[in-house]
Design an enzyme around this catalytic site. Structure first.
Site, PDB file in Angstrom:
ATOM      1  CG  ASN A 197      -7.328   1.142   0.420  1.00  0.00           C
ATOM      2  OD1 ASN A 197      -7.810   0.357  -0.386  1.00  0.00           O
ATOM      3  ND2 ASN A 197      -6.081   1.564   0.341  1.00  0.00           N
TER       4      ASN A 197
ATOM      5  CG  ASP B  54      -1.962   1.060   1.237  1.00  0.00           C
ATOM      6  OD1 ASP B  54      -2.415   1.439   0.146  1.00  0.00           O
ATOM      7  OD2 ASP B  54      -2.342   1.515   2.335  1.00  0.00           O
TER       8      ASP B  54
ATOM      9  CB  SER C 238     -11.213   4.643   8.971  1.00  0.00           C
ATOM     10  OG  SER C 238     -10.562   3.404   8.862  1.00  0.00           O
TER      11      SER C 238
END
Length: 280
Positions: free
Chosen positions: A226, A81, A207
């Protein structure tokens, strides 16, 4: 089983779900992520961030993810990542990562294209998938204004045309390291981009996305979502609570295993939101 990113996102982005991608930092949280995905019968992407690579090393990170993938009853991707260093990317390919992300979003368009094309060329020889980023996801911890760095549809289209990456990360209102679910997704911009770019899209900084928006965006042309910060938060919070409740605990293995339950439960929650359960 170990698979490439392309194999998973090609199926997802034209369907009504997205594949969850979770950042790992330790062996224990990696195990917890795969456990949650297996329980939900969902494909999953394990991601080694720059901090994880620094902590574990490229070879150890690859070994952890690939070992878990090969023994899992679901498709699992081992993904590098946000790599900005080409040398790290090539080492990751050699170490066995099945997917890499080259992040040239801080470079000029021309430099980003040039470097991404090189990564794609090498990756094809290794049978490795490539994700790249155009536009830039903000860094909330540094006070960046998300609205100032949204991906432009015409730029995204041109970038994909020149690079032919397997997945394209775009900036549409999220930021990294958000502690609260307060991101405001620019759905109009999402629509504009997906109208001109026929490639699985990737959402970073998820998130901070409210649950209902996460479900909505997973039904659009996103193949990969993600998720990182929230897993770190629930993991550490659970460790803190365990130590408060059991101050005499001296067994670090027991501590980490018990704390990992919180990670597994959060993984299952996010999988439900992304509608990827049963898509193995």
């Amino acid at each position: 089983m170990l698979v490439t990113l392309k194999e998973l996102v090609q199926l997802a982005y034209k369907s009504d779900y997205a594949v969850p991608a979770f950042n790992i930092h330790t062996y224990e949280d990696a195990v917890a992520i795969v456990k949650g995905a297996e329980e939900m019968k969902s494909p999953v992407i394990l991601m080694a961030s720059p901090s994880a690579v620094k902590h574990l090393g490229i070879k150890v990170a690859a070994c952890i993810m690939n070992e878990l993938a090969q023994n899992a009853g679901i498709p699992v991707v081992s993904h590098l990542d946000h790599a900005t260093d080409l040398d790290i990317i090539f080492k990751a390919m050699k170490a066995g990562f099945s997917s890499v992300m080259y992040d040239g979003s801080n470079l000029s368009f021309e430099e980003n294209v040039q470097n991404t094309k090189l990564v794609v060329k090498v990756a094809r020889a290794f049978g490795v998938s490539v994700e790249a980023e155009i536009g830039r996801v903000g860094k909330s911890e540094e006070g960046e204004e998300v609205s100032q760095i949204l991906t432009e549809p015409d730029v995204a289209s041109r970038f994909f045309e020149l690079t032919q990456v397997d997945a394209l990360a775009i900036a549409v209102g999220t930021a990294h390291a958000m502690q609260k679910q307060e991101a405001q997704i620019n759905f109009e911009r999402v629509q504009q981009i997906q109208n001109v770019v026929d490639v699985p899209l990737v959402l970073h900084g998820s998130s901070g996305v409210p649950d209902e928006d996460l479900t909505k965006i997973s039904k659009m042309r996103f193949g990969k979502i993600n998720i990182g910060t929230v897993l770190k938060t629930v993991y550490v919070d659970r460790i803190r609570k365990i130590l408060q409740e059991q101050p005499q605990l001296k067994d670090q293995i027991k501590l980490l295993q018990e704390a990992s339950i919180a990670v597994t439960e959060m993984v299952k929650h996010k999988i439900k939101l992304l509608n990827s359960s049963g898509r193995m």
